[in-house]
Every structure is written in C-alpha cells, then in structure tokens.
Design a protein around this motif. Structure first.
Motif, PDB file in Angstrom:
ATOM      1  N   ASP A 199      10.861  -0.399 -10.530  1.00 42.98           N
ATOM      2  CA  ASP A 199      10.465   0.141  -9.231  1.00 42.98           C
ATOM      3  C   ASP A 199       9.163   0.920  -9.297  1.00 42.98           C
ATOM      4  N   ILE A 200       8.480   0.939  -8.169  1.00 41.86           N
ATOM      5  CA  ILE A 200       7.344   1.837  -7.971  1.00 41.86           C
ATOM      6  C   ILE A 200       7.948   3.066  -7.297  1.00 41.86           C
ATOM      7  N   ARG A 201       7.798   4.209  -7.920  1.00 39.08           N
ATOM      8  CA  ARG A 201       8.467   5.422  -7.432  1.00 39.08           C
ATOM      9  C   ARG A 201       7.462   6.433  -6.898  1.00 39.08           C
ATOM     10  N   SER A 226       0.823  -1.203   0.000  1.00 38.72           N
ATOM     11  CA  SER A 226       0.000   0.000   0.000  1.00 38.72           C
ATOM     12  C   SER A 226       0.864   1.263   0.000  1.00 38.72           C
ATOM     13  N   TYR A 227       0.454   2.237  -0.827  1.00 42.61           N
ATOM     14  CA  TYR A 227       1.126   3.531  -0.912  1.00 42.61           C
ATOM     15  C   TYR A 227       0.088   4.613  -0.620  1.00 42.61           C
ATOM     16  N   GLU A 228       0.431   5.534   0.269  1.00 42.59           N
ATOM     17  CA  GLU A 228      -0.487   6.603   0.639  1.00 42.59           C
ATOM     18  C   GLU A 228      -0.088   7.928   0.001  1.00 42.59           C
ATOM     19  N   HIS A 229       0.701   7.873  -1.049  1.00 42.52           N
ATOM     20  CA  HIS A 229       1.148   9.063  -1.767  1.00 42.52           C
ATOM     21  C   HIS A 229       1.096   8.752  -3.255  1.00 42.52           C
ATOM     22  N   ALA A 230       1.257   9.776  -4.065  1.00 44.16           N
ATOM     23  CA  ALA A 230       1.248   9.593  -5.511  1.00 44.16           C
ATOM     24  C   ALA A 230       2.451   8.740  -5.929  1.00 44.16           C
ATOM     25  N   VAL A 231       2.229   7.881  -6.911  1.00 44.54           N
ATOM     26  CA  VAL A 231       3.277   6.989  -7.403  1.00 44.54           C
ATOM     27  C   VAL A 231       3.228   6.927  -8.920  1.00 44.54           C
TER      28      VAL A 231
END
Length: 150
Positions: free
Chosen positions: A40-42, A28-33
C-alpha cells in the motif's frame, strides 16, 4: 513533472510530481506518503521535516513501534539485529529543497544498518524509481513541495 521510465505495473512507481502533489501509479496524492515497491501507499502524518520523528521514520521503514528493554544496558556497544524484511534504505523527500534530519531521528535506523538519505522530493522520487527497478529493498517517504515551503 512527468517521469518517463519503463516500469513493472505490479510495482509502486512514482509517475509524476509537482508543487503540491506526488503521483504514484498514476494516482495523485496531495499529502505526504510512504511506500515501498510492493504494498500500500500510506499517508504519512507529517507536514514538514520538523514533524519527522524517530517514530515516524520507524513507521515509514515498516519496523513497528520501538520497545524499551530495561536490560538494554547489558548489550551496550552491540548493534541490534536488523529484521530480515527491513529495507536497505529509506529515502526521505523533504520538499523543494534538501533538508537534513537531526541525528537523533535517524540514529536507530542507522544502528540497524538501514540507510537514511534525505534529498529534495524530486531527487528522492527519481532515486526511488531507479533503486526499485534494480530490485532493491527501498522505502520512499515523500513530502509534497507545498507542505514544506515557508
């Protein structure tokens, strides 16, 4: 919302999303990616669609920094060459609702022959998974819903 698709574990897949997160490969990412099928997921240094600049879009597309050539005027009217590893399309998820990007932000990618599509993050996540599964060269640049709501 959980996305149920057959997926290749070697490819980056959006597995879920919600009001304040995007889940890729069950992380889970809570910021823009931004990310493509491989690699990579940046973190994308934008909080709202107003923060998206031509340079931010270039970065997400993997094109690096733009260089100004003082002799560009000689080639006026000719389209620049598209790098061989460039994506076919960049999908920009703009949060809860679709918000269009200004033409000056998308112009360079369009001139290179790279499509730029803006849609809600939900639609962009689904579209990315479909195009990625088809083997297309696609980049997703996604804003969580919460960061884009007033």
């Amino acid at each position: 919302m959980q996305l149920q698709t057959e997926s290749n574990p070697a490819l980056n897949t959006v597995t879920a999303y919600g009001r304040d997160y995007i889940e890729i490969n069950q992380v889970s990412y809570e910021h823009a990616v931004y990310f493509g099928p491989q690699g990579d997921i940046r973190a994308w240094e934008v909080k709202t669609t107003a923060d998206i600049t031509a340079e931010q879009l270039r970065l997400a597309a993997g094109l690096g920094a733009a260089t100004a050539d003082p002799l560009d005027f000689l080639d006026a009217g000719t389209a620049p060459a598209k790098p061989p590893d460039a994506p076919e399309v960049v999908l920009v998820g703009t949060g809860l609702k679709q918000q269009f990007l200004p033409q000056h932000v998308t112009r360079e990618l369009i001139r290179l022959g790279i499509g730029v599509e803006t849609m809600s993050t939900q639609a962009a996540a689904r579209t990315y998974n479909i195009l990625m599964a088809e083997g297309r060269r696609v980049i997703a640049a996604l804003l969580p819903h919460e960061e884009n709501t007033p």
